[in-house]
Design a protein around this motif. Sequence first.
Motif, PDB file in Angstrom:
ATOM      1  N   GLY A 254     -31.057  15.690  58.408  1.00  0.00           N
ATOM      2  CA  GLY A 254     -31.581  16.869  58.353  1.00  0.00           C
ATOM      3  C   GLY A 254     -31.787  17.124  59.304  1.00  0.00           C
ATOM      4  O   GLY A 254     -31.236  16.947  60.423  1.00  0.00           O
ATOM      5  N   VAL A 255     -32.672  18.461  59.087  1.00  0.00           N
ATOM      6  CA  VAL A 255     -33.172  19.334  60.636  1.00  0.00           C
ATOM      7  C   VAL A 255     -34.770  19.503  60.906  1.00  0.00           C
ATOM      8  O   VAL A 255     -34.619  20.149  61.506  1.00  0.00           O
TER       9      VAL A 255
ATOM     10  N   SER B  80     -34.657  13.562  65.292  1.00  0.00           N
ATOM     11  CA  SER B  80     -34.861  12.936  66.552  1.00  0.00           C
ATOM     12  C   SER B  80     -33.728  11.048  66.201  1.00  0.00           C
ATOM     13  O   SER B  80     -33.662  10.729  66.563  1.00  0.00           O
ATOM     14  N   VAL B  81     -33.889  10.709  64.493  1.00  0.00           N
ATOM     15  CA  VAL B  81     -33.193   9.805  64.413  1.00  0.00           C
ATOM     16  C   VAL B  81     -31.758  10.055  64.162  1.00  0.00           C
ATOM     17  O   VAL B  81     -30.852   9.142  64.051  1.00  0.00           O
ATOM     18  N   GLY B  82     -31.594  11.243  64.246  1.00  0.00           N
ATOM     19  CA  GLY B  82     -30.163  12.159  63.757  1.00  0.00           C
ATOM     20  C   GLY B  82     -29.317  11.641  65.534  1.00  0.00           C
ATOM     21  O   GLY B  82     -29.440  11.279  66.069  1.00  0.00           O
ATOM     22  N   GLY B  83     -27.863  11.508  64.963  1.00  0.00           N
ATOM     23  CA  GLY B  83     -26.769  11.088  66.143  1.00  0.00           C
ATOM     24  C   GLY B  83     -25.829  12.457  66.252  1.00  0.00           C
ATOM     25  O   GLY B  83     -24.485  11.813  67.159  1.00  0.00           O
TER      26      GLY B  83
ATOM     27  N   ARG C  38     -29.077  18.035  67.916  1.00  0.00           N
ATOM     28  CA  ARG C  38     -30.047  17.199  68.662  1.00  0.00           C
ATOM     29  C   ARG C  38     -30.650  18.075  70.142  1.00  0.00           C
ATOM     30  O   ARG C  38     -31.791  18.221  71.229  1.00  0.00           O
ATOM     31  N   LYS C  39     -29.334  18.554  71.211  1.00  0.00           N
ATOM     32  CA  LYS C  39     -29.958  18.943  72.433  1.00  0.00           C
ATOM     33  C   LYS C  39     -30.688  20.068  72.514  1.00  0.00           C
ATOM     34  O   LYS C  39     -30.614  20.291  73.652  1.00  0.00           O
TER      35      LYS C  39
ATOM     36  N   PRO D 118     -38.558  18.839  73.436  1.00  0.00           N
ATOM     37  CA  PRO D 118     -38.384  17.113  73.059  1.00  0.00           C
ATOM     38  C   PRO D 118     -38.555  16.793  72.180  1.00  0.00           C
ATOM     39  O   PRO D 118     -38.979  17.791  70.713  1.00  0.00           O
ATOM     40  N   GLN D 119     -38.122  15.602  71.437  1.00  0.00           N
ATOM     41  CA  GLN D 119     -37.783  15.034  69.702  1.00  0.00           C
ATOM     42  C   GLN D 119     -39.196  13.797  69.637  1.00  0.00           C
ATOM     43  O   GLN D 119     -40.007  13.684  70.941  1.00  0.00           O
ATOM     44  N   LEU D 120     -39.362  13.268  68.366  1.00  0.00           N
ATOM     45  CA  LEU D 120     -39.564  12.123  68.748  1.00  0.00           C
ATOM     46  C   LEU D 120     -39.825  11.305  69.430  1.00  0.00           C
ATOM     47  O   LEU D 120     -38.637  11.074  69.848  1.00  0.00           O
TER      48      LEU D 120
END
Length: 445
Positions: free
Chosen positions: A153-154, A160-163, A168-169, A173-175
Amino acid sequence: MTSLQHPNPAQDLSLDPFWMPFTANRQYKARPRLLTSAQGVFYTDADGRQVLDGTSGLWCCNAGHGRREISEAVSRQIQQMDFAPTFQMGHPLPFQLAERLSELAPAGLNRVFFTNSGSESVDTALKIALGYQRAIGQGTRTRLIGRELGYHGVGFGGVSVGGMANNRKAFIPQLPGVDHLPHTLDLERNAFTKGLPAFGVERAEALEALVALHGAENIAAVIVEPMSGSAGVILPPQGYLQRLREITSKHGILLIFDEVITGYGRVGAPFASQRWGVTPDIITTAKGLTNGAIPMGAVFVAQHIHDAFMQGPKGLIEFFHGYTYSGHPVAAAAALATLDIYANEQLLTRAAELEDYWADALHSLRDLPNVIDIRNTGLVGAVHLASRPDAPGARGYEVFDGCFWEGAMVRCSGDIIAMSPPLTVEKAELDRLIDTLATVIRRTT
């Protein structure tokens, strides 16, 4: 029929104000693919053409379109009570729905928290995992482990846990405190496998390496999709999920299965965890819960996790989390009607019945130009196309677009064509879907 009898709604629409999600907006609006109605396993587009739904909408319309049972349930409920809060209040439907779902879920996952989407389900599950570790005196366990090519999800937790790199990029910042397992796609050893691939179970051992790196006492949870749908139907190698379960149990780490796509019958059982014999601690769901009719998600939680929160004075809120629409009465009515359809028509296991036929039809495409892999399980499949050296993703998009104009809706993830037709689909319609895809692949250079 003439165009005067079926005017094209696109001619009267201003397309500019709507900023479309996960869409190349300028490309789409230059030649819009506009759907205007749906029934059974077909959409009708703005030109009055039938388009076979090869994707269950967006992995969600498992029982097909235009289900009167759902629309009538929604209509009755919205007239009786359109909304009621579930913060320190309640109404009957989410309690009834939670009971039904707990009977459907893997044994022990008998507590249900309602959300409005898969993204919200994931963020909810991550917060539950962190809260649980603190509640049992393991407050140092704050690190989360996802997986490369995973889609969760978004929300910022899910991103953050997605790959998937493009998700992501741009959003840093993420978690903090997140790491990733390697993905399980192995074209060299597993190309053109029917069902779960034979090679790759050893990739689960990367979790032991992460435990050694970070310390088990610092890891709260591991989250994976049993099958990575959005990344292009990436399947777990035989024994892989079992090994993840063994490692997480050994180290006191919670295992979360993201079943937003695989839940509600997609792989031949109510949940992938049941089909593949692995019970996690938490399952996230959405999509097929209401057959796509009303946004809703549900997080299944093991009772011992739930009970860890039920401590302290009874007048205190145990979990400071929720959504205005958690357990929404109209969404719950849609979900209850959907579960009735699944039960009455035995749809939650129908993908297993069609699996061999679907696999044979899908793998008949293996010798077509530029096809480098085909993957399938249950009633889901992918055709992996070779990327053009100068334009990754272009070939996949052209096949996706060409299929639509030929009367079949598929999905593209880069150069991977993914399909997940409704569980109500008939063999002749599967043949039509494959024939259309074959035609378009042949002419796409």
